[in-house]
Motif scaffolding. Structure first.
Motif, mmCIF file in Angstrom:
data_model
loop_
_atom_site.group_PDB
_atom_site.id
_atom_site.type_symbol
_atom_site.label_atom_id
_atom_site.label_comp_id
_atom_site.label_asym_id
_atom_site.label_seq_id
_atom_site.Cartn_x
_atom_site.Cartn_y
_atom_site.Cartn_z
ATOM 1 N N THR A 55 -20.328 21.256 12.559
ATOM 2 C CA THR A 55 -20.264 22.867 12.744
ATOM 3 C C THR A 55 -19.804 23.421 11.405
ATOM 4 O O THR A 55 -19.874 23.917 10.674
ATOM 5 C CB THR A 55 -18.631 22.889 13.195
ATOM 6 N N SER A 56 -18.496 22.329 11.012
ATOM 7 C CA SER A 56 -18.252 22.730 9.528
ATOM 8 C C SER A 56 -19.161 22.879 8.365
ATOM 9 O O SER A 56 -19.122 24.146 7.631
ATOM 10 C CB SER A 56 -17.344 21.000 8.407
ATOM 11 N N ILE A 107 -12.280 25.246 4.919
ATOM 12 C CA ILE A 107 -12.982 24.565 5.505
ATOM 13 C C ILE A 107 -13.302 23.043 5.408
ATOM 14 O O ILE A 107 -12.584 21.817 6.579
ATOM 15 C CB ILE A 107 -14.380 25.000 6.351
ATOM 16 N N LYS A 108 -13.676 22.771 4.397
ATOM 17 C CA LYS A 108 -13.844 21.098 4.505
ATOM 18 C C LYS A 108 -12.016 20.774 3.897
ATOM 19 O O LYS A 108 -11.939 19.353 5.028
ATOM 20 C CB LYS A 108 -14.117 20.787 2.747
ATOM 21 N N ALA A 109 -11.113 20.859 3.900
ATOM 22 C CA ALA A 109 -9.917 20.513 4.449
ATOM 23 C C ALA A 109 -9.831 19.909 5.563
ATOM 24 O O ALA A 109 -9.076 19.141 6.194
ATOM 25 C CB ALA A 109 -8.784 21.089 3.495
ATOM 26 N N ILE A 110 -10.145 21.246 6.366
ATOM 27 C CA ILE A 110 -9.941 20.859 7.345
ATOM 28 C C ILE A 110 -10.743 19.308 7.854
ATOM 29 O O ILE A 110 -9.957 18.667 9.513
ATOM 30 C CB ILE A 110 -10.355 21.821 8.219
ATOM 31 N N PHE A 116 -10.052 12.337 9.793
ATOM 32 C CA PHE A 116 -9.358 11.371 9.697
ATOM 33 C C PHE A 116 -8.877 10.657 10.733
ATOM 34 O O PHE A 116 -8.696 9.498 11.488
ATOM 35 C CB PHE A 116 -7.277 11.493 8.096
ATOM 36 N N ILE A 117 -8.660 11.383 11.809
ATOM 37 C CA ILE A 117 -8.243 11.089 13.067
ATOM 38 C C ILE A 117 -8.682 10.464 13.707
ATOM 39 O O ILE A 117 -8.459 9.665 14.625
ATOM 40 C CB ILE A 117 -6.579 12.647 13.497
#
Ligand SMILES: Nc1nc2c(ncn2[C@@H]2O[C@H](COP(=O)(O)OP(=O)(O)OP(=O)(O)O)[C@@H](O)[C@H]2O)c(=O)[nH]1
Ligand SMILES: [Mg+2]
Length: 354
Positions: A55-56, A107-110, A116-117
Motif C-alpha cells: 500500500t505504501s 508515508i514511509k514514517a507511518i 514495528f508494531i
C-alpha cells in the motif's frame, strides 16, 4: 508536433476519494502466500507486512509521479509563463506540489511505525490494531492533502487550455481590423493548412502557419482573429494580458491596412488600432502592409501610405495583394530577410539555440 509547452504529458491526479477507495480496496486484496503448516498468527503477520508495504509503495509511486511530472514553471518560455500566471495562482501551485512531493516521506514514517508494531506484536489483536492505525493514518494523510490534490487537478485542467505554439520558432504575428486580409495572407504564405489553437480567455482560436527558411520550418505566422483586430481598450483586462503575452513570441508584427472600403472600416479607425498595437507591443518591430492594391485606387493607396508615414517616418510600409500569392510571398520573404534572418545568423554565429 508535440503539445507545447510541456515535454511530457500532464499526469493524471487522483482525487482524495479515489485514493482512499483504492487504498482500502487494494489493502484487502493483497495476498501473501505462506506455507500451510505456518500457524495462523504467523500467516497474518506475514500478510500484514506485505499489505502495508504494498500500500505504501503504491501511494508513494502516485505522489512521486505527480511531483515529478507536473510542469516546472521556471523552465517554461516567458510566453507560457505569462499565460500560466493568468490561469493559475503560482504560489499555490508551488505549495501544492511541494506538499505532494513531501508525502512519500510521511508515508514511509507511518509505514515504519506500523511495521514495528506488527513485527513485535504478540497477538492477533495487536496486529489488527496496527492495521487500523496504519490505514487510519494513511487516510488522514490523504485527507490532509485533499486541498492540494484538488488544486493540482484544477491546474491540470487549466494547463490543458494553453495554446499549442512552438515558442522556439521565429514568429510573425498578423494584426489588423476584421476583413482586411489577415487569413488570406497566412494562407498564401504558409506551407500547409494553418493549425488551429484555442486561446485562453477567449472563445477565439488562433491560426498558426509554418514557413520554410533555409529548408527548415523555422518561421511561424500567427493569425489572431478577434484579438488584434479591435481596439485593445475593448478587451477585458485578462484578455488584454493574454494578448500581450504574444509579445514574448512575436519577432515582428505585420499590420494589414485595407485602403478600400471593402473591409468596412475607415482608414482612421484602422490607424488608431495600428497606434494601439505599436504602443502595446513597443518592444516588437511593426511592419505595415497596405493590402488589396489589386482593387484599390491609386488615390486610396497613396492616401493610406501617406497617413501611415505621417504616424512615423521610419515605419516600413509595403503595398501588397493577398489574393496574389506571389505578391504575398515576396512581401513575407522581405519581412523575414529584414527582421528574422539577422536573428538567425546571429544565433548561428554565437552557436546558441533560439
Ligand atoms: N481583392 C482582394 N481581396 C482580398 C485581398 N486580401 C483579402 N481579400 C478578401 O477580403 C476578404 C477578407 O479577407 P480575410 O483574409 O478573410 O480577412 P481577415 O482579416 O482574416 O478577416 P477576419 O478573419 O474576419 O478578421 C475576403 O473576401 C478576401 O478574399 C486582396 O489583396 N485583394
Ligand atoms: Mg481571418
Amino acid at each position: 508536433m508535440p503539445k507545447y509547452p510541456f515535454s511530457k504529458p500532464l499526469p493524471y491526479i487522483p482525487s482524495k476519494d479515489e485514493l482512499i477507495r483504492v487504498v482500502v480496496s487494494r489493502y484487502k486484496t493483497v495476498e501473501a502466500p505462506s506455507p500451510t503448516t505456518d500457524p495462523g498468527f504467523i500467516k497474518l503477520r506475514r500478510l500484514e507486512i506485505v499489505r502495508i508495504k504494498t500500500t505504501s509503495d503504491y501511494l508513494i509511486k502516485i505522489f512521486r509521479d505527480v511531483a515529478m511530472n507536473m510542469p516546472f514553471l521556471d523552465s517554461l518560455h516567458p510566453f507560457y509563463r505569462d499565460l500560466i500566471n493568468l490561469l493559475l495562482d503560482e504560489r499555490r501551485y508551488r505549495h501544492s506540489l511541494a506538499k505532494v512531493a513531501h508525502a512519500p516521506t510521511a508515508i514511509k514514517a507511518i509505514e515504519r511505525d506500523a511495521l514495528f508494531i506488527v513485527r513485535t506484536a504478540g497477538s492477533r489483536r495487536e496486529i489488527l490494531k496496527a492495521r487500523r492505525m496504519y490505514i487510519g493514518r494513511i487516510i488522514d494523510l490523504i485527507e490532509d492533502l485533499s486541498p492540494e490534490l484538488e488544486y493540482l487537478r484544477e491546474s491540470v485542467r487549466q494547463l490543458k487550455r494553453l495554446p499549442n505554439i512552438n515558442p522556439e520558432l521565429y514568429t510573425i504575428v498578423v494584426a489588423g481590423m476584421p476583413n482586411v486580409g489577415k487569413s488570406s495572407l497566412v494562407r498564401a504564405v504558409s506551407t500547409a493548412k494553418p493549425e488551429v489553437a484555442d486561446y485562453p480567455f477567449t472563445t477565439k482560436q488562433i491560426h498558426v502557419g509554418h514557413i520554410s527558411l533555409f529548408g527548415e520550418s523555422l518561421v511561424q505566422i500567427v493569425d489572431t482573429p478577434g484579438l488584434l483586430d479591435k481596439p485593445l481598450t475593448e478587451l477585458s483586462k485578462i484578455e488584454l494580458q493574454a494578448v500581450l503575452a504574444l509579445r514574448h513570441l512575436a519577432r515582428v508584427i505585420v499590420f494589414l491596412v485595407d485602403p478600400t472600403l471593402h473591409s468596412g472600416y475607415e482608414l482612421e479607425r484602422q490607424l488608431r488600432l495600428l497606434q494601439d498595437v505599436r504602443e502595446s507591443f513597443s518592444n516588437v518591430p511593426v511592419v505595415v502592409a497596405i493590402n488589396k492594391i489589386d482593387i484599390a485606387s491609386k488615390e486610396q493607396i497613396d492616401e493610406a501610405e501617406q497617413r501611415v508615414k505621417g504616424l512615423s517616418v521610419d515605419l516600413p510600409v509595403y503595398k501588397i495583394s493577398c489574393i496574389n500569392a506571389e505578391s504575398a510571398r515576396s512581401f513575407i520573404m522581405d519581412v523575414i530577410n529584414r527582421f528574422i534572418v539577422p536573428l538567425y545568423l546571429e544565433k548561428i554565429k554565437v552557436g546558441k539555440l533560439v
